[in-house]
Design a protein around this motif. Structure first.
Motif, PDB file in Angstrom:
ATOM      1  N   PRO A   1       7.790  11.140   1.280  1.00 45.96           N
ATOM      2  CA  PRO A   1       6.795  10.496   0.483  1.00 45.96           C
ATOM      3  C   PRO A   1       6.585   8.931   0.556  1.00 45.96           C
ATOM      4  N   ILE A   2       7.485   8.265   1.376  1.00 44.58           N
ATOM      5  CA  ILE A   2       7.192   7.106   1.520  1.00 44.58           C
ATOM      6  C   ILE A   2       7.053   6.640   3.051  1.00 44.58           C
ATOM      7  N   LEU A   3       6.008   6.356   3.705  1.00 44.20           N
ATOM      8  CA  LEU A   3       5.775   6.236   5.139  1.00 44.20           C
ATOM      9  C   LEU A   3       5.447   4.770   5.151  1.00 44.20           C
ATOM     10  N   LEU A   4       5.878   4.010   6.072  1.00 44.02           N
ATOM     11  CA  LEU A   4       5.482   2.765   6.655  1.00 44.02           C
ATOM     12  C   LEU A   4       4.956   2.826   7.820  1.00 44.02           C
ATOM     13  N   LYS A   5       3.794   2.211   7.931  1.00 44.54           N
ATOM     14  CA  LYS A   5       3.085   2.245   9.556  1.00 44.54           C
ATOM     15  C   LYS A   5       2.873   0.915   9.775  1.00 44.54           C
ATOM     16  N   PRO A   6       3.685  -0.100  10.757  1.00 46.73           N
ATOM     17  CA  PRO A   6       3.640  -1.213  11.137  1.00 46.73           C
ATOM     18  C   PRO A   6       2.414  -1.506  11.441  1.00 46.73           C
ATOM     19  N   GLU A   7       1.705  -2.905  11.029  1.00 47.44           N
ATOM     20  CA  GLU A   7       0.510  -3.350  11.621  1.00 47.44           C
ATOM     21  C   GLU A   7       0.702  -4.782  12.378  1.00 47.44           C
ATOM     22  N   THR A   8       1.628  -5.261  12.028  1.00 47.34           N
ATOM     23  CA  THR A   8       2.190  -6.594  12.563  1.00 47.34           C
ATOM     24  C   THR A   8       3.552  -6.914  12.651  1.00 47.34           C
ATOM     25  N   ASP A   9       4.224  -7.574  13.298  1.00 52.54           N
ATOM     26  CA  ASP A   9       5.706  -7.681  13.301  1.00 52.54           C
ATOM     27  C   ASP A   9       6.300  -7.961  11.912  1.00 52.54           C
ATOM     28  N   THR A  10       5.345  -8.402  10.766  1.00 54.27           N
ATOM     29  CA  THR A  10       6.144  -8.865   9.656  1.00 54.27           C
ATOM     30  C   THR A  10       5.426  -8.043   8.527  1.00 54.27           C
ATOM     31  N   GLY A  11       4.557  -7.217   8.893  1.00 51.83           N
ATOM     32  CA  GLY A  11       3.798  -6.386   7.599  1.00 51.83           C
ATOM     33  C   GLY A  11       3.567  -4.925   7.997  1.00 51.83           C
ATOM     34  N   ALA A  12       3.267  -4.014   7.286  1.00 50.34           N
ATOM     35  CA  ALA A  12       3.127  -2.494   7.366  1.00 50.34           C
ATOM     36  C   ALA A  12       2.333  -2.160   6.404  1.00 50.34           C
ATOM     37  N   GLN A  13       1.494  -1.145   6.749  1.00 51.69           N
ATOM     38  CA  GLN A  13       0.791  -0.204   5.510  1.00 51.69           C
ATOM     39  C   GLN A  13       1.745   0.713   5.058  1.00 51.69           C
ATOM     40  N   VAL A  14       1.527   0.744   3.635  1.00 52.63           N
ATOM     41  CA  VAL A  14       2.420   1.538   2.788  1.00 52.63           C
ATOM     42  C   VAL A  14       1.679   2.772   2.366  1.00 52.63           C
ATOM     43  N   ILE A  15       2.374   4.156   2.995  1.00 53.89           N
ATOM     44  CA  ILE A  15       1.752   5.045   2.432  1.00 53.89           C
ATOM     45  C   ILE A  15       2.747   5.826   1.246  1.00 53.89           C
ATOM     46  N   VAL A  16       2.233   6.278   0.151  1.00 59.98           N
ATOM     47  CA  VAL A  16       2.928   6.803  -0.981  1.00 59.98           C
ATOM     48  C   VAL A  16       2.386   8.222  -1.242  1.00 59.98           C
ATOM     49  N   HIS A  17       3.235   9.166  -1.157  1.00 61.38           N
ATOM     50  CA  HIS A  17       2.748  10.529  -1.517  1.00 61.38           C
ATOM     51  C   HIS A  17       1.510  11.054  -0.593  1.00 61.38           C
ATOM     52  N   GLY A  18       1.595  10.476   0.579  1.00 59.94           N
ATOM     53  CA  GLY A  18       0.307  10.803   1.557  1.00 59.94           C
ATOM     54  C   GLY A  18      -0.709   9.998   1.591  1.00 59.94           C
ATOM     55  N   GLN A  19      -0.848   9.005   0.535  1.00 63.61           N
ATOM     56  CA  GLN A  19      -1.983   8.069   0.345  1.00 63.61           C
ATOM     57  C   GLN A  19      -1.729   6.682   0.564  1.00 63.61           C
ATOM     58  N   ARG A  20      -2.786   6.030   1.332  1.00 61.84           N
ATOM     59  CA  ARG A  20      -2.702   4.519   1.631  1.00 61.84           C
ATOM     60  C   ARG A  20      -2.602   3.675   0.301  1.00 61.84           C
ATOM     61  N   ALA A  21      -1.123   2.953   0.123  1.00 58.88           N
ATOM     62  CA  ALA A  21      -1.147   2.365  -1.254  1.00 58.88           C
ATOM     63  C   ALA A  21      -1.393   0.778  -1.026  1.00 58.88           C
ATOM     64  N   GLY A  22      -1.624   0.319   0.161  1.00 67.55           N
ATOM     65  CA  GLY A  22      -1.861  -0.902   0.767  1.00 67.55           C
ATOM     66  C   GLY A  22      -0.936  -1.462   1.697  1.00 67.55           C
TER      67      GLY A  22
END
Length: 485
Positions: free
Chosen positions: A76-97
């Motif tokens: 349900p919670i997937l973090l996709k690192p974009e930088t060394d200090t930040g990540a895209q947050v996926i909640v229930h399969g959808q991009r939450a920011g």
């Protein structure tokens, strides 16, 4: 009545994902309805679930091992690192920011309800839910607000098996030390331990196993020898991808800093006639490569700058002058074009940058994120191709008129006039045997590999391995019906 048990590790990369996949196949073969679950994952190697949306690639493999459709509830919670200090947050399969790591640490406990919601749904349609932890519960600085390890186990009322990795050394300290730093509440959840990745005669570790048991009071559910075929399973983490020596045809893959969805490499690595060389930072692209494959990226513009900083652009141009082939997939496709524009800053900072200029196309980072399973047809021979899209942006230009794939009647991808340079947004294309054989034939390789059948065979062999070296009856007896705290 559903039961559940959680596999936690003494650290990252101790083999939790592979163990859960093997356990899922083993218990499924015993007639149980098994569901994998990971409350929080951090990986840029995502899969598109059959229910729609993104999940970690490892949970997709575990679902396959359990012979059930993939669903976003499995991760349900997937973090996709974009930088060394930040990540895209996926909640229930959808991009939450996108969130900075410091902010996520403050707010992650709010996502626990999303994880529990998914877990409850899985429990409604399973006999056994196998939960995988993330990292290590011994990271006491992360315990407050934790939803990935003990924070989830305690709230959901799920017992834990702690796994240590003997291959990296110090496994007794790994397990005993973890016990030493956990608080009393967390310790109550642990029901046993296992030792993974032993090389040699496992009986030589009998004294070590008994020492851990006597110091911790936990029973050992197994000392698992090194599983030689693990590399044949789709890799989840960039730390897991490695060069693989096969045949004379060499595929060179620059290891981008934000490399994503690199499961494209797995079928190529499995080919006896192909050698896949992962090129790390600081090394030149090999001059004898037949194909340079530019993989996907979680941050295309940032990884394009990284690519140039390594001098790989100079190497790539030399490869093209020698008549070599180039394939760009997703972010790699975008890099091959003339320009990449990001007017809204969805990939990072707003602006436009020059691409590598090897395809006459331009990319604009805008619009809805595409997260879709796809069935395609390869041009001109008509082989069926299955794959998926996970990307932002769209690409257009004259070289798109030479699209080499077709999806629902529309052209997909682009190719140079001589056909040696190609790009596409479609991931997973090399899993399709007929297409892969046709593609490799252009590089002088004869392919007779049935890739998906090979993955199934490895999952069965892995289950056999765990049946032999783990006490699965004991492990199943330690599982219990979740009791929400």
């Amino acid at each position: 009545m559903v039961r559940s048990i959680m596999i936690q590790g003494t650290g990252s990369n101790v083999g939790k994902s592979v163990l859960v996949a093997g356990l899922a196949r083993a218990f499924t073969r015993r007639g149980l309805r098994v569901a994998p679950f990971k409350p929080q994952n951090m990986s840029n190697n995502a899969a598109v679930a059959e229910s729609g949306g993104e999940i970690g690639r490892a949970q997709a493999l575990q679902a396959r091992a359990a012979k059930r459709p993939t669903h976003t509830d499995m991760n349900p919670i997937l973090l996709k690192p974009e930088t060394d200090t930040g990540a895209q947050v996926i909640v229930h399969g959808q991009r939450a920011g996108t969130m900075r790591a410091a902010d996520y640490r403050k707010d992650k406990s709010k996502l626990l309800s999303a994880a529990l919601e998914s877990f409850d749904r899985l429990c409604e349609d399973a006999d056994l839910v196998l939960v995988e932890g993330a990292g290590s519960p011994a990271e006491t600085n992360l315990r407050k607000g934790d939803i990935a390890n003990m924070g989830f186990a305690c709230v959901a009322g799920v017992p834990v098996i702690l796994v240590g990795d003997i291959h990296r050394g110090g496994v007794i300290a790994q397990i005993v030390g973890t016990q030493a730093v956990l608080d009393a509440g967390d310790l109550k959840t642990i029901r046993g331990f296992a030792v993974n990745r032993f090389k040699g005669d496992v009986t030589l570790f009998d004294d070590g196993r008994d020492d851990i048991a006597s110091r911790t009071g936990w029973p050992c559910v197994g000392v698992v020898p090194w599983f030689d075929d693990a590399w044949k399973l789709p890799a989840e983490d960039m730390m897991d991808i490695r060069s693989h020596t096969g045949g004379a045809c060499k595929v060179a893959v620059p290891q981008l800093a934000r490399m994503a969805n690199f499961d494209d490499l797995d079928p190529l690595s499995a080919e006896p006639g192909v050698s896949v060389e992962i090129v790390p930072a600081g090394r030149a692209l090999p001059g004898d490569a037949d194909l340079v494959l530019l993989p996907g990226s979680k941050s295309t513009i940032g990884d394009l700058a990284y690519f140039r900083a390594q001098g790989w652009d100079v190497d790539l141009y030399a490869h093209v002058r020698r008549g070599g082939h180039v394939l760009g997939l997703c972010g790699g496709y975008q890099m091959l074009g003339k320009t990449i524009s990001d007017p809204e800053g969805v990939d990072g900072r707003q602006g436009s940058v020059a691409g590598l200029g090897l395809l006459n196309v331009d990319t604009t980072m805008a619009g809805q994120k595409q997260v879709t399973l796809r069935n395609a047809v390869a041009r001109p021979d008509g082989q069926a191709v299955s794959g998926y899209e996970i990307h932002m942006g769209h690409t257009e230009g004259p070289d798109c008129n030479r699209a080499w794939l077709e999806i629902d009647g529309r052209p997909e991808g682009a190719a140079s006039p001589n056909g040696r340079i190609r790009g596409s947004y479609l991931h997973g294309i090399f899993s399709s045997d007929a297409f892969r054989a046709s593609f490799l034939a252009q590089l002088g390789v004869t392919s007779e590999l049935a890739y998906e059948d090979g993955v199934e065979q490895v999952l069965d062999t892995l289950a056999d391995h765990l049946e032999q070296h783990m006490d699965l009856d004991l492990l199943l007896s330690l599982a219990q019906t979740p009791r929400r705290q």
